[in-house]
Each structure stands twice: as C-alpha cells, then as structure tokens.
Design an enzyme around this catalytic site. Structure first.
Site, short mmCIF file in Angstrom:
data_model
loop_
_atom_site.label_atom_id
_atom_site.label_comp_id
_atom_site.label_asym_id
_atom_site.label_seq_id
_atom_site.Cartn_x
_atom_site.Cartn_y
_atom_site.Cartn_z
N ALA A 157 0.82 -1.22 0.00
CA ALA A 157 0.00 0.00 0.00
C ALA A 157 0.85 1.27 0.00
O ALA A 157 0.33 2.36 -0.14
CB ALA A 157 -0.93 0.00 1.22
N CYS A 158 2.16 1.12 0.12
CA CYS A 158 3.08 2.25 0.22
C CYS A 158 3.77 2.49 -1.12
O CYS A 158 4.43 1.60 -1.66
CB CYS A 158 4.11 1.97 1.31
SG CYS A 158 5.45 3.16 1.40
N GLY A 159 3.64 3.71 -1.66
CA GLY A 159 4.27 4.04 -2.94
C GLY A 159 5.78 3.93 -2.90
O GLY A 159 6.40 3.45 -3.86
#
Length: 135
Positions: free
Chosen positions: A13-15
């Site tokens: 979920a983390c870019g």
C-alpha cells in the site's frame, strides 16, 4: 538461491515501497518479498534489522498513518524496548521499506536509497508518479 540474495520488507500500500521493489526488479533481481503486515515481526527480527542498518528503534518508528501517537510512543522517554514491543504488537509502526542485501541493510526512504545496496542498477527507472530517477 541467488548469489546476491535480496529481501525487502514491503508494504504494497506504500508508494515508496512499491517503487523500491520495482527498482530492484528493474535491475534484474528477484527478491524475497516479506509483506510484514501479514507476517508480523519478532523482536529478534527487528533487532537484527536495527543492528544491520545502524538505526535505532526510534528511527525505525513510523508515525504517519499509525497509532504511534495514540500509544504514547512519540514520548522521547519511551525506551527502545517499549518501541520494539509496540512494533511487534502493531507491525504498521515499522517504517518501510527495509531492504537487506549482501551490501547491507537499509531503510530505503527515498526509494533511490536501494541503489547503494545493489551490485547492478537498472538501465533507467521512472517512479509511479513519473519522476525519472537519475542513475
């Protein structure tokens, strides 16, 4: 087993984590991906990552989007043992991505920090947001 094993402690979920993983793959590696929000942490794992990276528990603590403040973890009087126990109980409290290679262990924020840990680099790389990484 690769002669240059890479493990990335990843949050999809983390870019920044996605960009780091994509950069590793663009360099031709097939890393071991540990989705730590699913697998969780042990204190021994976290201590090994801290030792390998030279970071403190406080430096590894993620504040944004976590219950760190609600748990009172931002108080500088809280010990490393308190922080590690909280990280084991709440895996989201660990900042990401953490990458381990034969060259070392590093919290890869920004994602380009991973390049110091690789034997070879991608020919080119563009992040999800369109930013071109200068190699």
């Amino acid at each position: 087993m690769s002669d240059f094993p890479i493990t990335i402690y990843h949050n999809p979920a983390c870019g920044t984590s996605r960009n780091t993983l994509a950069m590793i793959k663009a360099a031709g590696y097939t890393p071991t991906v540990v989705e730590y929000l699913k697998t969780g942490w042990t204190e021994a794992q976290l201590n090994a990552l801290l030792t390998g990276s030279g970071l403190t528990a406080r430096a590894l603590l993620r504040e944004k989007g976590t219950p760190a403040a609600d748990l009172g973890l931002l108080d500088p009087a809280r010990s490393d043992a308190d922080l590690l126990a909280a990280m084991v109980a709440h895996p989201i409290l660990v900042n990401r991505p953490i990458v381990v290679t034969p060259k070392g262990t590093k919290l890869c924020r920004p994602s380009e920090a991973v390049l110091d840990l690789l034997d070879r680099k991608p020919d080119s790389f563009t992040k999800e947001d369109g930013e071109v990484v200068r190699l």
